[in-house]
Motif scaffolding. Structure first.
Motif, short mmCIF file in Angstrom:
data_model
loop_
_atom_site.label_atom_id
_atom_site.label_comp_id
_atom_site.label_asym_id
_atom_site.label_seq_id
_atom_site.Cartn_x
_atom_site.Cartn_y
_atom_site.Cartn_z
N SER A 116 -12.47 -0.11 4.25
CA SER A 116 -13.09 1.19 4.48
C SER A 116 -13.36 1.97 3.19
O SER A 116 -12.50 2.09 2.33
CB SER A 116 -12.20 2.04 5.39
N ARG A 117 -14.55 2.53 3.15
CA ARG A 117 -14.90 3.40 2.02
C ARG A 117 -14.26 4.77 2.16
O ARG A 117 -14.29 5.56 1.23
CB ARG A 117 -16.42 3.60 1.97
N TYR A 118 -13.73 5.05 3.34
CA TYR A 118 -13.17 6.37 3.59
C TYR A 118 -11.66 6.44 3.39
O TYR A 118 -11.06 7.49 3.51
CB TYR A 118 -13.51 6.83 5.02
N GLN A 119 -11.04 5.30 3.15
CA GLN A 119 -9.59 5.29 2.97
C GLN A 119 -9.24 5.39 1.49
O GLN A 119 -10.08 5.18 0.62
CB GLN A 119 -9.00 3.99 3.54
N ARG A 120 -7.96 5.66 1.23
CA ARG A 120 -7.50 5.78 -0.17
C ARG A 120 -7.14 4.37 -0.66
O ARG A 120 -6.00 3.93 -0.57
CB ARG A 120 -6.31 6.75 -0.23
N HIS A 121 -8.16 3.70 -1.18
CA HIS A 121 -8.09 2.29 -1.51
C HIS A 121 -6.93 1.94 -2.46
O HIS A 121 -6.16 1.02 -2.20
CB HIS A 121 -9.44 1.89 -2.13
N GLU A 122 -6.84 2.69 -3.55
CA GLU A 122 -5.81 2.38 -4.55
C GLU A 122 -4.41 2.57 -3.97
O GLU A 122 -3.50 1.79 -4.27
CB GLU A 122 -5.97 3.27 -5.80
N LEU A 123 -4.27 3.58 -3.15
CA LEU A 123 -2.97 3.85 -2.54
C LEU A 123 -2.59 2.73 -1.55
O LEU A 123 -1.42 2.32 -1.47
CB LEU A 123 -3.00 5.21 -1.83
N ILE A 124 -3.57 2.23 -0.82
CA ILE A 124 -3.30 1.13 0.12
C ILE A 124 -2.85 -0.10 -0.66
O ILE A 124 -1.88 -0.78 -0.30
CB ILE A 124 -4.56 0.81 0.96
N LEU A 125 -3.56 -0.37 -1.76
CA LEU A 125 -3.21 -1.53 -2.59
C LEU A 125 -1.79 -1.40 -3.15
O LEU A 125 -0.97 -2.33 -3.06
CB LEU A 125 -4.24 -1.65 -3.72
N GLU A 126 -1.51 -0.23 -3.69
CA GLU A 126 -0.19 0.02 -4.29
C GLU A 126 0.92 -0.10 -3.22
O GLU A 126 1.95 -0.74 -3.44
CB GLU A 126 -0.23 1.45 -4.83
N THR A 127 0.66 0.48 -2.04
CA THR A 127 1.65 0.43 -0.95
C THR A 127 1.82 -1.01 -0.46
O THR A 127 2.94 -1.47 -0.23
CB THR A 127 1.20 1.34 0.22
N GLY A 128 0.71 -1.70 -0.30
CA GLY A 128 0.76 -3.09 0.17
C GLY A 128 1.57 -3.96 -0.79
O GLY A 128 2.42 -4.75 -0.36
N ARG A 129 1.31 -3.80 -2.06
CA ARG A 129 2.04 -4.60 -3.05
C ARG A 129 3.52 -4.26 -3.03
O ARG A 129 4.38 -5.14 -3.13
CB ARG A 129 1.47 -4.35 -4.46
N SER A 130 3.81 -2.98 -2.90
CA SER A 130 5.20 -2.56 -2.92
C SER A 130 5.97 -3.06 -1.70
O SER A 130 7.08 -3.58 -1.82
CB SER A 130 5.23 -1.04 -3.09
N VAL A 131 5.39 -2.97 -0.50
CA VAL A 131 6.14 -3.45 0.68
C VAL A 131 6.23 -4.98 0.66
O VAL A 131 7.26 -5.54 1.04
CB VAL A 131 5.58 -2.95 2.04
N ALA A 132 5.17 -5.64 0.21
CA ALA A 132 5.22 -7.11 0.17
C ALA A 132 6.36 -7.55 -0.76
O ALA A 132 7.17 -8.43 -0.41
CB ALA A 132 3.88 -7.66 -0.33
N LYS A 133 6.45 -6.92 -1.90
CA LYS A 133 7.51 -7.26 -2.87
C LYS A 133 8.89 -7.03 -2.25
O LYS A 133 9.79 -7.87 -2.37
CB LYS A 133 7.33 -6.40 -4.12
N ALA A 134 9.05 -5.92 -1.57
CA ALA A 134 10.35 -5.59 -0.97
C ALA A 134 10.75 -6.63 0.08
O ALA A 134 11.94 -6.82 0.32
CB ALA A 134 10.28 -4.20 -0.33
N TYR A 135 9.79 -7.28 0.68
CA TYR A 135 10.10 -8.28 1.72
C TYR A 135 9.96 -9.72 1.18
O TYR A 135 9.97 -10.67 1.96
CB TYR A 135 9.18 -8.08 2.94
N GLY A 136 9.81 -9.85 -0.14
CA GLY A 136 9.72 -11.19 -0.74
C GLY A 136 8.42 -11.91 -0.39
O GLY A 136 8.38 -13.14 -0.28
N LEU A 137 7.34 -11.13 -0.22
CA LEU A 137 6.04 -11.71 0.15
C LEU A 137 5.02 -11.43 -0.94
O LEU A 137 5.27 -10.63 -1.85
CB LEU A 137 5.54 -11.07 1.46
#
Ligand code: SF4
Length: 201
Positions: A116-137
């Motif tokens: 989506s062009r309407y979402q906060r793209h960088e924040l989604i990326l940062e959050t996705g990377r952070s939760v993936a790391k926390a779960y060993g993914l």
């Protein structure tokens, strides 16, 4: 390679699913969106995703935990303004995706929110990377926004519901803020006229 792809809605999933499949990636969708209100809106978005799932032969795992309005509001804990609530909302959904991926032994997650062009793209990326790391993914990143028009065209062709606001009741109010103002102004002026005509009686 298999990916557990968090799916926010049908229209936003069209381009990412096609793009992933073209690269030989096998996406499995995960619909977990307690942020979508009211219930009738959630129902329409689920129906749209069911149509996409069947058209693209794209398997989707559905959150069957019930209507998430109360749990979502409680996660916000009073942080209702856009700046504060969206980070909580992204984290909630992506964290549940990571948890589910661990249970299913799928080593990589991603999200259609990156379309989506309407979402906060960088924040989604940062959050996705952070939760993936926390779960060993791992978190798979692709800027799906490049397929913006392709996704729109495909959703029109499929005839699926395209929602006019992000999902929560706050985003609905923001989407219609001008209309709300116009309505309030009209009501205020008609109340004023009404009060004037009562005085004249
Ligand atoms: S605007 Fe969208 S991302 Fe932000 S809190 Fe509402 S539903 Fe979540």
């Amino acid at each position: 390679m298999k990916i557990l792809l968090h799916v926010c809605c049908g229209p936003c999933s069209l381009y990412p699913v096609v793009s992933l499949k073209e690269q030989g990636v096998e996406p499995v969708g995960f619909f977990f969106n307690p942020n979508i209100h009211p219930f009738r809106e959630l129902e329409r978005r689920i129906e749209a995703l069911e149509a996409v799932s069947s058209a693209l032969d794209f398997p989707v795992i559905w959150d069957t935990g019930g209507y998430g309005l109360a749990s979502w509001l409680s996660a916000l804990d009073g942080r209702f303004d856009m700046v504060s609530r969206c980070p909580v909302c992204y984290r909630l959904r992506l964290e549940e995706t990571a948890r589910r991926a661990r249970q299913m032994n799928i080593p990589v997650i991603s999200s259609t929110l990156l379309y989506s062009r309407y979402q906060r793209h960088e924040l989604i990326l940062e959050t996705g990377r952070s939760v993936a790391k926390a779960y060993g993914l791992d978190f798979y990143y692709e800027d799906f926004r490049k397929g913006w028009q392709q996704g729109i065209d495909a959703s029109i062709e499929l005839g699926i519901y395209r929602q006019p606001y992000c999902g929560c009741v706050f985003s609905e109010a923001e989407r219609y803020s001008k209309r709300i103002d116009r309505l309030m102004n009209r009501l205020a002026s008609s109340s004023h006229e009404h009060a004037g005509s009562i005085k004249e009686m």
